[in-house]
Write an enzyme that holds these catalytic residues in place. Structure first.
Site, PDB file in Angstrom:
ATOM      1  CD  GLU A  53       6.373   4.466  -1.289  1.00 60.77           C
ATOM      2  OE1 GLU A  53       5.066   3.961  -1.247  1.00 60.77           O
ATOM      3  OE2 GLU A  53       7.265   4.230  -2.113  1.00 60.77           O
ATOM      4  CG  ASP A  71      10.208   2.854  -5.461  1.00 60.03           C
ATOM      5  OD1 ASP A  71      11.065   1.550  -5.743  1.00 60.03           O
ATOM      6  OD2 ASP A  71       8.977   2.747  -5.114  1.00 60.03           O
ATOM      7  CG  HIS A  82       5.839  -0.325  -3.771  1.00 56.71           C
ATOM      8  ND1 HIS A  82       5.455   0.595  -4.797  1.00 56.71           N
ATOM      9  CD2 HIS A  82       5.554  -1.679  -4.405  1.00 56.71           C
ATOM     10  CE1 HIS A  82       4.788   0.008  -5.970  1.00 56.71           C
ATOM     11  NE2 HIS A  82       4.888  -1.353  -5.582  1.00 56.71           N
ATOM     12  CG  ASP A 111       9.227   7.334  -4.750  1.00 58.47           C
ATOM     13  OD1 ASP A 111       8.750   7.349  -5.765  1.00 58.47           O
ATOM     14  OD2 ASP A 111       9.190   6.574  -3.739  1.00 58.47           O
TER      15      ASP A 111
END
Length: 222
Positions: A25, A186, A181, A23
């Protein structure tokens, strides 16, 4: 595969591919121009019964690459302040060198020949990972250049929902929206969801597939 014990080995489950849950960001949606700010990578393992589970997770806060675009809306959404020194951010190259090392070691231990990215809405994460690897001019990436396992698609099929939080809850996996988030949070929820789907399919009899001879024998039984 000669027997069930072979089918229960990770190297046989995904055609020799080692699944790596990722994941990211970011500071926007454009992998070419927008900064990669955080990445987490969860490595998986398979037990003697052929059930998939989490092995370990790596996590890095990332320094925006030189000239990177930072979209205010994206930063407001994920709550990341790229200038905060307490982030302990490292360069993209430093992070990916560590990721490559860990992934290749786990891939080899599982006797797999290549790794494949697992992510929720995988095209997004795969795009940012691929572009960062390209920017860093890193060679011999362990990841398949275009194939992925997308848990949004898998969850839509297996659970009936494509949103990560909803799919996790429906699968009996706790999900705290206040923690969402964060790449670390996540990634681990995505990994749990992927393992749940793979293991549930096995428990329902979908894996291992019967060999042609076994299928014929079964059809002949009364």
């Amino acid at each position: 595969m000669s027997d069930i014990s072979d089918a229960n080995k990770l190297k046989h489950r995904f055609r020799g591919y080692f699944p790596v849950v990722i994941d990211v960001e970011t500071a926007g949606f454009n992998s070419q121009t927008d900064a990669l700010l955080e990445i987490a990578v969860t490595l998986l393992k398979m037990d003697d019964e052929g059930l998939l589970g989490i092995d370990k997770t790596l996590h890095f806060n990332i320094e925006p690459f030189e000239g990177a675009n930072l979209e205010p809306e994206a930063l407001a959404f994920n709550g990341i302040d790229p200038t905060n020194p307490l982030r302990g951010a490292v360069s993209e190259k430093e992070a990916f060198l560590e990721i490559f090392k860990a992934v290749k070691k786990a891939q080899k231990a599982s006797d797999c020949h290549r790794s494949i990215i697992v992510a929720h809405n995988a095209a997004f994460d795969h795009g940012f990972v691929s572009k960062a690897i390209e920017r860093c001019d890193l060679k011999r990436s362990p990841f398949h250049p275009f194939a992925t396992f997308d848990t949004a698609t898998l969850a839509g099929l297996a659970i009936g929902h494509t949103v990560l939080a909803k799919a996790c809850i429906m699968a009996g996996i706790p999900f705290d929206n206040k923690e969402a988030h964060s790449a670390l949070y996540d990634t681990e929820r995505t990994a749990e969801l992927f393992c749940h789907i793979v293991n549930r399919w096995k428990q329902l009899g979908g894996w291992p597939l019967l060999a042609a001879g076994e299928s014929e024998d079964a059809d002949g039984e009364e």
